[in-house]
Design an enzyme around this catalytic site. Structure first.
Site, PDB file in Angstrom:
ATOM      1  N   LYS A  54       0.953  -1.245  -0.022  1.00  0.00           N
ATOM      2  CA  LYS A  54       0.112   0.049   0.085  1.00  0.00           C
ATOM      3  C   LYS A  54       0.911   1.241   0.258  1.00  0.00           C
ATOM      4  O   LYS A  54       0.698   2.344  -0.761  1.00  0.00           O
ATOM      5  CB  LYS A  54      -0.969  -0.017   1.251  1.00  0.00           C
ATOM      6  N   GLN A  98      -4.776  -1.177   9.433  1.00  0.00           N
ATOM      7  CA  GLN A  98      -4.803  -2.512   8.903  1.00  0.00           C
ATOM      8  C   GLN A  98      -5.466  -3.550   9.900  1.00  0.00           C
ATOM      9  O   GLN A  98      -5.168  -3.654  11.196  1.00  0.00           O
ATOM     10  CB  GLN A  98      -3.400  -2.727   8.784  1.00  0.00           C
ATOM     11  N   ASP A 121     -11.110   3.237   4.345  1.00  0.00           N
ATOM     12  CA  ASP A 121     -11.618   1.853   4.157  1.00  0.00           C
ATOM     13  C   ASP A 121     -13.114   1.895   3.773  1.00  0.00           C
ATOM     14  O   ASP A 121     -13.707   0.535   3.868  1.00  0.00           O
ATOM     15  CB  ASP A 121     -11.223   1.330   5.377  1.00  0.00           C
TER      16      ASP A 121
HETATM   17  N1  GUN Z   1      -7.139  -6.499   6.164  1.00  0.00           N
HETATM   18  C1  GUN Z   1      -7.750  -7.299   5.240  1.00  0.00           C
HETATM   19  N2  GUN Z   1      -8.386  -6.538   4.218  1.00  0.00           N
HETATM   20  C2  GUN Z   1      -8.418  -5.327   4.639  1.00  0.00           C
HETATM   21  C3  GUN Z   1      -8.755  -3.890   4.140  1.00  0.00           C
HETATM   22  O1  GUN Z   1      -9.567  -3.903   3.133  1.00  0.00           O
HETATM   23  N3  GUN Z   1      -8.504  -2.913   4.988  1.00  0.00           N
HETATM   24  C4  GUN Z   1      -7.933  -2.969   6.316  1.00  0.00           C
HETATM   25  N4  GUN Z   1      -7.705  -2.069   7.087  1.00  0.00           N
HETATM   26  N5  GUN Z   1      -7.732  -4.225   6.756  1.00  0.00           N
HETATM   27  C5  GUN Z   1      -7.591  -5.097   5.980  1.00  0.00           C
END
Ligand code: GUN
Length: 295
Positions: A54, A98, A121
């Site tokens: 990311k 995350q 998100d």
């Molecule tokens: N963990 C797995 N997928 C995601 C996501 O799309 N966003 C976040 N913040 N954590 C995750």
């Protein structure tokens, strides 16, 4: 005839290029550089890989990565204090924590503490409600990526039968809301659904987000259907190595489907591209600018 393979790598690269162009214009014309704070707690190896990818994508798009890596032992109060600080920081346009989080931290509390306007998100209850009630919202990244991929082969989803397998807050529920907003007739199937194969066979658009390797078989697919495979499952491969497969038995399904996403190289790369889209959208909204044109 073998199905058309929906190339998520190529489509996501195009989208990321469009985001980078829009970021460039934003910087040149307004002096604004979008900033994304990615918060990682602990040392979950999969999360570390996601977060690294990311941050790299954020930098490549010309945005500012603001990474915070915190120890596994951090308290909920300490994490909430960090979120408060990020909410108040004008250089931070987007905040992503995350998941999963360590046991001592309630993820719902943390998500609810994020400023909804910085919630890239799309997990905050306000954004969940906005999506459900048809108001402009920040929308979860993986579901947004699924819809973009489906629309490359079915530009109008209106009136189509869409079946979503899985009811998670991250994928199943929001992707169902997006399909509904696009006027599809939506069924959400899950582990308690009776005769799942028969339900899937109705689908013009099938979205598999179960988390079980090759769970959806070829004879569950309606001939000509569009199949979006959200699964990323590691299974034993040849010579002691592992390999990644989706939630759909790809070879079987692609003999029946009209179009299908591969794994890897389908939905996965779209998630990060959509995170960049959301960060750019959030930045524009926070600065009173119209939503960016990403075509
Ligand atoms: N963990 C797995 N997928 C995601 C996501 O799309 N966003 C976040 N913040 N954590 C995750």
């Amino acid at each position: 005839m073998a199905a058309h393979i929906i190339d998520g790598k190529k489509i996501s690269a195009g989208l990321r290029g469009n985001v980078a162009d829009a970021v460039h214009r934003l910087k040149r014309d307004r002096g604004i550089v979008p900033g994304l704070a990615v918060v990682l707690v602990g040392n979950n190896p999969a999360s570390e890989v996601y977060v690294r990818n990311k941050s790299k994508a954020v930098t490549e798009a010309g945005m500012r990565p603001l990474d915070r890596h915190l120890p596994d032992s951090i308290s909920e109060a300490e994490l909430l204090a960090l979120i408060d600080a990020l909410n108040a920081d004008a250089n931070v346009n987007g905040i992503l924590v995350q998941l999963p989080l360590p046991r001592q931290i309630d993820p719902q509390k943390v998500i609810a503490a994020i400023d909804p306007d910085k919630d890239v998100d799309g997990f905050h209850p306000l954004n969940v409600g906005r999506l459900g009630s048809g108001s402009p919202a920040l929308v979860p990244c993986t579901p947004l990526g699924c819809i973009i991929l489906a629309k490359t082969v079915r530009p109008s989803l209106a009136g189509l039968e869409a079946v979503v397998i899985g009811r998670s807050n991250i994928v199943g529920k929001p992707v169902a809301q997006l399909l509904l907003a696009a006027n599809a007739t939506v069924t959400i199937a899950h582990s308690k659904t009776r005769d799942l194969a028969a339900v899937c066979r109705r689908a013009d658009v099938l979205i598999a987000a179960i988390g079980q390797p090759e769970f959806v078989r070829g004879d569950w697919i309606k001939p000509g259907a569009t199949v979006i495979d959200v699964g990323i499952n590691r299974v034993p491969g040849e010579g002691g190595k592992s390999r990644i497969v989706g939630d759909v038995a790809h070879a079987e399904a692609s003999a029946v489907a009209g179009a299908i996403t591969p794994v890897p190289g389908g939905v996965g790369p779209m998630t990060i591209a959509c995170l960049l889209v959301n960060t750019l959208r959030a930045t524009c909204a926070q600065n009173g600018l119209p939503a960016p044109n990403l075509n």
